[in-house]
Design a protein around this motif. Structure first.
Motif, PDB file in Angstrom:
ATOM      1  N   ARG A  43       2.531   7.271   7.221  1.00  0.00           N
ATOM      2  CA  ARG A  43       1.213   6.633   7.122  1.00  0.00           C
ATOM      3  C   ARG A  43       0.736   6.357   8.530  1.00  0.00           C
ATOM      4  NH1 ARG A  43       0.102   1.383   6.888  1.00  0.00           N
ATOM      5  NH2 ARG A  43       2.098   0.809   5.949  1.00  0.00           N
ATOM      6  N   ARG A  65       7.013   5.461   8.770  1.00  0.00           N
ATOM      7  CA  ARG A  65       7.756   6.659   8.370  1.00  0.00           C
ATOM      8  C   ARG A  65       8.761   6.313   7.294  1.00  0.00           C
ATOM      9  NH1 ARG A  65      12.157   6.177   9.090  1.00  0.00           N
ATOM     10  NH2 ARG A  65      12.697   6.358  11.289  1.00  0.00           N
ATOM     11  N   TYR A 111       0.465   4.345  -2.471  1.00  0.00           N
ATOM     12  CA  TYR A 111       0.282   5.741  -2.038  1.00  0.00           C
ATOM     13  C   TYR A 111       1.383   6.626  -2.620  1.00  0.00           C
ATOM     14  CZ  TYR A 111      -3.372   4.628   1.401  1.00  0.00           C
ATOM     15  OH  TYR A 111      -4.532   4.250   1.994  1.00  0.00           O
ATOM     16  N   VAL A 132      -2.288   9.456   4.981  1.00  0.00           N
ATOM     17  CA  VAL A 132      -0.925   9.560   4.461  1.00  0.00           C
ATOM     18  C   VAL A 132      -0.545  11.029   4.343  1.00  0.00           C
ATOM     19  CG1 VAL A 132       0.533   9.147   2.446  1.00  0.00           C
ATOM     20  CG2 VAL A 132      -0.995   7.342   3.280  1.00  0.00           C
ATOM     21  N   PRO A 146      -6.342   4.776   7.057  1.00  0.00           N
ATOM     22  CA  PRO A 146      -4.983   5.302   6.949  1.00  0.00           C
ATOM     23  C   PRO A 146      -4.995   6.763   6.492  1.00  0.00           C
ATOM     24  CG  PRO A 146      -5.495   3.943   5.041  1.00  0.00           C
ATOM     25  CD  PRO A 146      -6.727   3.969   5.902  1.00  0.00           C
ATOM     26  N   GLU A 170       0.820  -1.214   0.000  1.00  0.00           N
ATOM     27  CA  GLU A 170       0.000   0.000   0.000  1.00  0.00           C
ATOM     28  C   GLU A 170       0.857   1.268   0.000  1.00  0.00           C
ATOM     29  OE1 GLU A 170      -2.392   0.768   3.553  1.00  0.00           O
ATOM     30  OE2 GLU A 170      -1.274  -0.782   4.618  1.00  0.00           O
ATOM     31  N   ASP A 171       2.063   1.186   0.594  1.00  0.00           N
ATOM     32  CA  ASP A 171       2.933   2.367   0.570  1.00  0.00           C
ATOM     33  C   ASP A 171       3.476   2.613  -0.833  1.00  0.00           C
ATOM     34  OD1 ASP A 171       2.731   3.088   3.350  1.00  0.00           O
ATOM     35  OD2 ASP A 171       3.812   1.219   3.742  1.00  0.00           O
ATOM     36  N   GLN A 227      -2.393   5.194  10.999  1.00  0.00           N
ATOM     37  CA  GLN A 227      -3.674   4.497  11.078  1.00  0.00           C
ATOM     38  C   GLN A 227      -4.454   5.111  12.254  1.00  0.00           C
ATOM     39  OE1 GLN A 227      -4.225   2.266   8.703  1.00  0.00           O
ATOM     40  NE2 GLN A 227      -6.291   1.646   9.341  1.00  0.00           N
ATOM     41  N   TYR A 233       7.455  10.892   4.464  1.00  0.00           N
ATOM     42  CA  TYR A 233       6.143  10.305   4.167  1.00  0.00           C
ATOM     43  C   TYR A 233       5.719   9.591   5.443  1.00  0.00           C
ATOM     44  CZ  TYR A 233       3.278   6.344   2.305  1.00  0.00           C
ATOM     45  OH  TYR A 233       2.320   5.397   2.057  1.00  0.00           O
ATOM     46  N   GLN A 277      -6.211  10.963   1.973  1.00  0.00           N
ATOM     47  CA  GLN A 277      -7.112  10.315   2.920  1.00  0.00           C
ATOM     48  C   GLN A 277      -8.334   9.839   2.148  1.00  0.00           C
ATOM     49  OE1 GLN A 277      -8.444  12.804   6.136  1.00  0.00           O
ATOM     50  NE2 GLN A 277      -8.989  11.044   7.425  1.00  0.00           N
TER      51      GLN A 277
END
Lengths: 440, 440
Positions: B360, B431, B241, B401, B399, B237-238, B362, B358, B389
């Motif tokens: 993320r 991070r 994103y 970001v 999440p 997912e990172d 939760q 960056y 978002q």
């Protein structure tokens, strides 16, 4: 620091952008350069046509208007030639060599046209002629090919080595500008000269690929047989058809070794848009090398400008400083190969070149045209890889764009002559070369 | 050809992929290499644990099982160490140096951990220790930094210098695979070892950036203070994103000189997707250098494998052959700067590093959460550049970001601790660092 810690005394011919950049870099980074070399690099004498040019530069040495004063200065160990031209510059460099001075030059035209004479003179006299700054600005490409790939059999080189042309092609692609519009903008931004011929007609790139071919393959410098086409006649529509087919158009210098000779050519070229070279944009340069052990390697950076070119001049000065006391036979040879071991591999005429091709054919808007084209190509064993043809209802003639598989250029030229003679074909055929840049 | 035309006699420790590649390249390109160097490079003695490994290789020299037999062989002028390891290899190399042999090594771990000792011994004895093959395979990056950029003040280096990790990240991006899936495929293709720790946890990249930092900035080798994070905990997912924000995630080795010290770190990093470095895919390596005169330059090629690494080994052998008769003080220094002119510039702790980030986070799916995050960040003068978002109606937590502007990492760590303590935040904050790679 080292056993011979006397300063290396540098004379400079020409104080334009590159000459001033060189003095500026040597002064600014003096401490760091001395930490690397173990001795100072000191500019002791510069020749400049208009001494007022030096205003604002904290120039530490003698200044002469007469370049011969620098060449004859016995205090000068190394001569930096950044004045340009192929007449007086040649005489000055030969005289400097004759008096035992090492030479560092950024003059690609001079070396491409008179390199064999100059390197032979330097070889006889046991001095170095270094020319990193003559090719691709700040990129240490001469060093990479000559030393970094020294264990390789180099198959081919392909380079974006003219920043002006690359800027123009980038803008034609991105902004949809015509060649004339992009050139005007390049001139406004200082990326192109008032007379842009040497850049946009391919001569500058040809000088550079000629020099790179010599050090890659160990052949004498032979600019006269380099094939040169520029980008002046490129149309915006070809940029767009190329994109549609998955290609970008770049002005490439290409040198390829074959068993029977060397291809040496500069021309606009379609390259796959997902290749790294296709992402080299604006005034940047890049050279892709394909060789047997390393595979593909690529070298990218600023191809022009005062400080970037000075970076290469100073790197050469550092090399010269390190090897000036060495036995000349142990130095890196001027053309990468020992002077008595150059190859007689001939440069091939364009008819012998093998390439894939892009054709744009303007033809009458009616049935059966494609069949006529395909029939002629098939007679020469040339096969079609892809085709773009747009419906234009009512138009009297339409463009047909073909991508052709690899073939011999001489065969294609004959096929094109036959195609142009067809009654349905209404204009000269536009022909561009296509390179896949595949490894091997 | 040259005044000293005796062959250079080479001994090799280790006949794995790189050792065999080196012998193969030296045999295959013998004629061309001799045309370049003016003398033969001849492998006279090899140490190999299992001599049956040499079957199929037309090996021309002596073969020993005991590596000490090669080190003690008085016929050997140059020792090539490609056996790996930091114990026995260190002893063998120190003994070879002690007996006056030059050394060419591909052993990044050894030099990163014991380089200062080995270079000091070589300096005292007046022999060369060349290590082009230790960093980035076929790419002549040591030569480029140490010689090509010798006139520059180098600001920073950023490199994709671990092909295994880069292959995995490429596949996570292109195919949407998880880290585990991509690793399994890399192992299947032979891009990753059975034990991939050194590659995917960043240690291999750290060895390489440590060596490059030394030659770029003129500092002693200091692997112990290199910060290392690998890619094992990266989530798909990172990767996605990041793409949405215009970035690619690459494992970078970064070395940056500041007035107060040097940042030296390896970690997954977001870089702009339109930067050339973001287009370096699969098992390829690339190093981007930013320096004051050249500006940005980039060096790209195959980072591993028998023939590509052999390309670098042979280039080093050629360099050694050319300078072995030269006064040691005139050679290129091991760490680019004269041994007595290294800088005491300290490596900075990560709390002092400056980067963009960056995050993320939760958090519970309710109003006011963003305000709480922004308030904490503002207290540390950290500003938000972008936010992602997604609406997920009905989800208990979502999440968030954030892309943050450049700040001091120590400040960010404090802010993150405060954020993680918020009751609405439901998991540890992820991070990642972000580098714009802008020139200067």
């Amino acid at each position: 620091m080292s056993t011979d810690s006397r300063p290396v005394r540098v004379g400079i011919l020409g104080m334009g952008t590159v000459g001033q950049g060189t003095v500026r870099v040597l002064l600014r980074n003096a401490e760091e350069i001395t930490r690397r070399v173990g001795r100072d690099l000191r500019v002791v004498h510069a020749a400049v046509r208009s001494p007022q040019r030096l205003q604002g530069l904290d120039f530490p040495g003698r200044v002469s208007v007469d370049p011969w004063a620098v060449v004859r200065d016995s205090e000068v160990d190394v001569l930096v030639e950044v004045m340009g031209g192929t007449g007086l510059a040649r005489e000055l460099i030969l005289a400097a060599i004759d008096s035992g001075k090492h030479v560092v030059t950024a003059n690609k035209a001079l070396l491409a046209e008179h390199g064999n004479e100059i390197f032979a003179a330097a070889q006889r006299r046991g001095v170095m002629v270094a020319f990193e700054a003559a090719v691709a600005g700040a990129i240490p490409i001469i060093k990479a090919i000559r030393e970094g790939l020294a264990g390789n059999r180099i198959h081919w080189l392909a380079g974006i080595i003219n920043g002006t042309s690359n800027y123009i092609l980038t803008q034609m692609f991105r902004e949809g500008w015509s060649f004339a519009e992009a050139l005007a903008k390049a001139q406004e931004l200082g990326y192109a000269e008032a007379d842009p011929a040497l850049d946009v007609d391919g001569g500058d790139a040809a000088h550079k690929i000629t020099l790179m071919a010599s050090i890659a393959f160990g052949i004498p410098v032979d600019f006269a047989h380099c094939h040169v086409e520029g980008i002046r006649s490129l149309q915006g529509e070809d940029v767009h058809y190329a994109a549609e087919l998955g290609y970008r158009i770049k002005l490439l210098g290409i040198a390829r070794r074959r068993d029977d000779g060397v291809e040496l050519r500069v021309h606009p070229t379609l390259i796959p848009q997902d290749h790294l070279l296709a992402h080299v944009e604006g005034p940047f340069n890049a050279v892709l090398a394909d060789s047997d052990a390393a595979g593909q390697s690529l070298y990218y950076g600023r191809g022009a400008g005062g400080d970037p070119t000075a970076s290469a001049v100073v790197a050469d000065l550092v090399d010269v400083a390190r090897t000036m006391t060495a036995d000349p036979s142990n130095r890196v040879p001027h053309l990468a190969f020992q002077a008595d071991a150059l190859s007689p591999l001939p440069l091939l005429p364009m008819a012998e070149v093998e390439s894939a091709y892009y054709l744009r054919i303007q033809a009458e808007n009616r049935a059966g045209v494609l069949a006529q084209l395909a029939t002629i190509l098939a007679e020469y064993q040339i096969s079609i890889e892809a085709l773009v043809q747009r419906e234009r209802p009512g138009a009297a003639s339409v463009p047909i764009v073909l991508l052709l598989h690899r073939c011999r250029e001489g065969d294609l030229e004959q096929a094109i002559a036959r195609i142009e003679a067809l009654p349905v074909v209404t204009a000269a055929v536009l022909r561009l070369r296509v390179e896949s840049l595949d490894e091997g």
